[in-house]
Each structure stands twice: as C-alpha cells, then as structure tokens.
Design an enzyme around this catalytic site. Structure first.
Site, mmCIF file in Angstrom:
data_model
loop_
_atom_site.group_PDB
_atom_site.id
_atom_site.type_symbol
_atom_site.label_atom_id
_atom_site.label_comp_id
_atom_site.label_asym_id
_atom_site.label_seq_id
_atom_site.Cartn_x
_atom_site.Cartn_y
_atom_site.Cartn_z
ATOM 1 N N ARG A 135 20.480 -9.858 4.978
ATOM 2 C CA ARG A 135 21.787 -9.681 4.031
ATOM 3 C C ARG A 135 22.473 -10.804 3.978
ATOM 4 N NH1 ARG A 135 26.162 -8.708 7.095
ATOM 5 N NH2 ARG A 135 25.771 -8.328 9.290
ATOM 6 N N HIS B 186 0.903 -1.170 0.067
ATOM 7 C CA HIS B 186 -0.089 0.036 0.080
ATOM 8 C C HIS B 186 0.826 1.365 -0.147
ATOM 9 C CE1 HIS B 186 -3.405 -2.599 1.091
ATOM 10 N NE2 HIS B 186 -2.405 -3.238 2.260
#
Length: 190
Positions: free
Chosen positions: A184, A113
């Site tokens: 990561r 959104h």
C-alpha cells in the site's frame, strides 16, 4: 484463435498447447545458455537476451540465474538492472520501463487459476487445469526492492519505489513509496 492469442487476450488457455510448449523449451535453452556464461561475456549475454525477450533495452543488465516461462512476452527498457534469481512468469506481457532497478529475487506473475479446486482442474490430461493471464506493467525509474512479489494485472507508475518483501496485489500510482503485505502507498515521493 490460437492458445497463445487467448493467453495474450487474458482468456482461458491451454498451457499444454504445442506452440506454447515449444516457446517454453526455447526459453529453457536460452536461460541455460545465459547461466553458463562467464560474467565478462557481456556481448554474448546481450545477444541471448535480445533473442529471449520481446524487447531487451540498450545498456540493461540481468544477473543470473534468471527464470521465465516464455521470454517473448517480456519487454525491458534501456538502462535497467535486474538482480539474481528473478522469476518472470510471462504468460502475458511483462513490461518494465527504462532505468528501473529490480532487486533479488523479485517475482512477477501474470498467470492465474480459479480459486475453487472444482473449477481449477478439468480432468482432461491434455488440458489439465484452467489458466488465464493478465499483463504486468512497471513504469520507468522504478525501484523494486528484494523479495517483492507482483501479482497478475498490476501496474506500477513511474518513479515509484516498492519496499522489500512487499506483495503487490493492485495498481500503485507514480512517484510514491509503497510497501507491505498487501503493498500500500506510504507516502508521496517528491
């Protein structure tokens, strides 16, 4: 273009569309039926999963409870294992390759959104908020640890391990160990 076509194209769509609401209710009924089965009713479970998902791979297994928006946009390869309390918000395609393991309670999100409230809400009860969705793709031979959240548009390469508790915000290459918030790469896997 229908609202479902917009959804699958990554365009803004109306989640209150009649076709999408019907798919939502269908998925609710099928997941309720799945949850009511005894663990030894594998044939019926596989039949229901084949009906729920866009693809349900041979010899795959999913523990209940399980939650999805529509089901039809989920594609699962063969020999996968998905542990309890998985949530697949499949407002776009969620593809999981063969022999992939998914821990409890992993969440795969495809919808998004606008960040600003003034852009997020329309003021129209028939179309109350703006939504778009991006596909998620998880390769083969992947291990997704428990409590991982995978955000819209992410691709995870083959042979990768995602550490428990990670929030995957961007693409992760093949054959690596990745973890953290945000997730990561820590090192290559040989």
């Amino acid at each position: 273009m229908t609202e479902r076509e917009k959804l699958l194209s990554g365009l803004e769509y109306n989640s209150r569309d009649e076709e999408l609401i019907a798919l939502y209710h269908r998925a609710r009924a099928l997941t309720k039926s799945l949850g009511a089965l005894d663990s030894h009713q594998a044939d019926e479970k596989n039949r229901l999963l084949g009906e729920l998902f866009g693809n349900w791979g041979e010899a795959s297994w999913i523990e209940t409870p399980f939650w999805c928006d529509y089901g039809q946009h989920v594609r699962i390869g063969k020999n996968c294992f998905i542990n309890v309390n998985a949530v697949f918000l499949d407002c776009n395609t969620s593809t999981i390759g063969a022999t992939t393991l998914i821990g409890p309670p992993v969440q795969i999100y495809t919808p998004s959104h606008p960040l600003k409230a003034s852009e997020r809400f329309t003021g129209d009860p028939a179309f109350p908020f703006r939504t778009s969705a991006q596909p998620v793709s998880i390769g083969s031979n992947v291990w997704i640890g428990g409590n991982v959240v995978i955000l819209p548009g992410v691709t995870i390469g083959d042979g990768t391990t995602i550490g428990a508790g990670s929030i995957v915000t961007g693409d992760i290459p093949a054959n690596v160990l990745a973890l953290g918030q945000p997730c990561r790469v820590i090192r290559a896997l040989e």
